[in-house]
Design a protein around this motif. Structure first.
Motif, short mmCIF file in Angstrom:
data_model
loop_
_atom_site.label_atom_id
_atom_site.label_comp_id
_atom_site.label_asym_id
_atom_site.label_seq_id
_atom_site.Cartn_x
_atom_site.Cartn_y
_atom_site.Cartn_z
N LEU A 163 -28.45 8.50 -32.17
CA LEU A 163 -28.34 9.15 -33.48
C LEU A 163 -28.27 8.10 -34.60
O LEU A 163 -28.98 8.19 -35.60
N ILE A 164 -27.40 7.12 -34.42
CA ILE A 164 -27.23 6.07 -35.43
C ILE A 164 -28.52 5.27 -35.59
O ILE A 164 -28.96 4.97 -36.70
N THR A 165 -29.15 4.94 -34.47
CA THR A 165 -30.37 4.13 -34.52
C THR A 165 -31.51 4.88 -35.19
O THR A 165 -32.22 4.32 -36.04
N VAL A 166 -31.71 6.14 -34.81
CA VAL A 166 -32.79 6.93 -35.41
C VAL A 166 -32.54 7.11 -36.91
O VAL A 166 -33.46 6.96 -37.73
N PHE A 167 -31.30 7.41 -37.28
CA PHE A 167 -31.00 7.57 -38.70
C PHE A 167 -31.21 6.27 -39.46
O PHE A 167 -31.76 6.26 -40.56
N ALA A 168 -30.76 5.15 -38.90
CA ALA A 168 -30.93 3.86 -39.56
C ALA A 168 -32.41 3.51 -39.70
O ALA A 168 -32.84 3.00 -40.74
N LEU A 169 -33.19 3.80 -38.67
CA LEU A 169 -34.63 3.56 -38.75
C LEU A 169 -35.24 4.40 -39.86
O LEU A 169 -36.02 3.91 -40.67
N TYR A 170 -34.87 5.67 -39.92
CA TYR A 170 -35.40 6.57 -40.93
C TYR A 170 -35.00 6.10 -42.34
O TYR A 170 -35.85 6.00 -43.23
N ALA A 171 -33.73 5.78 -42.53
CA ALA A 171 -33.26 5.33 -43.85
C ALA A 171 -33.94 4.02 -44.25
O ALA A 171 -34.34 3.86 -45.41
N GLY A 172 -34.07 3.11 -43.31
CA GLY A 172 -34.75 1.84 -43.61
C GLY A 172 -36.19 2.04 -43.99
O GLY A 172 -36.70 1.41 -44.92
#
Length: 139
Positions: free
Chosen positions: A44-53
């Motif tokens: 969850l954290i990784t996918v969200f961070a990828l999306y935000a980045g």
């Protein structure tokens, strides 16, 4: 929208790569629950961070590359930062989905090695025999 995309992609990755563990015995149920929880939270954290980045990078790129006069002519109204943000989040969403689909082509073993600490997992899933337990030998 962002939360739905993040959760959907996380579920996709867990199901597609069989990252959900089932306990081998009742005594390991708690440990396996923690492994599953850590897998879900990490994804969850990784996918969200990828999306935000991606949103930030695409937004910055759009502001540099797309001329405001050109955008105004194309959308037939005054171009605002919100228009650039719309382009960025839509493009990032497509990129994250494409990344999730692309991850489907990775081998399950490679993904499990990346998401699970195999050494720790092997230690926990053994019968805790002192002769085979790395932790007791190193203590």
């Amino acid at each position: 929208m962002v939360a739905r995309l993040t959760v959907s992609l996380t579920i996709w990755l867990i199901v597609n790569h069989k990252l959900w563990d089932e306990p081998r015995s009742d005594s390991l149920a708690t440990v396996v629950m923690y492994y599953n929880l850590s897998t879900v939270l990490t994804l969850l954290i990784t996918v969200f961070a990828l999306y935000a980045g991606l949103v930030v990078l695409i937004l910055l790129g759009g502001l540099v590359v797309i001329d405001p006069e050109f955008m105004t002519a194309q959308i037939r109204q005054e171009a605002t930062v919100a228009n650039y943000l719309d382009i960025a989040w839509l493009s990032a969403a497509m990129g994250v989905v494409a990344g999730g689909i692309g991850a489907s082509f990775d081998s399950d073993l490679d993904v499990k090695r990346l998401t699970h600490g195999q050494r720790m997992r092997q230690r926990v899933y053994t019968d805790n025999d002192p002769d085979t337990d790395d932790v007791s030998r190193n203590s």
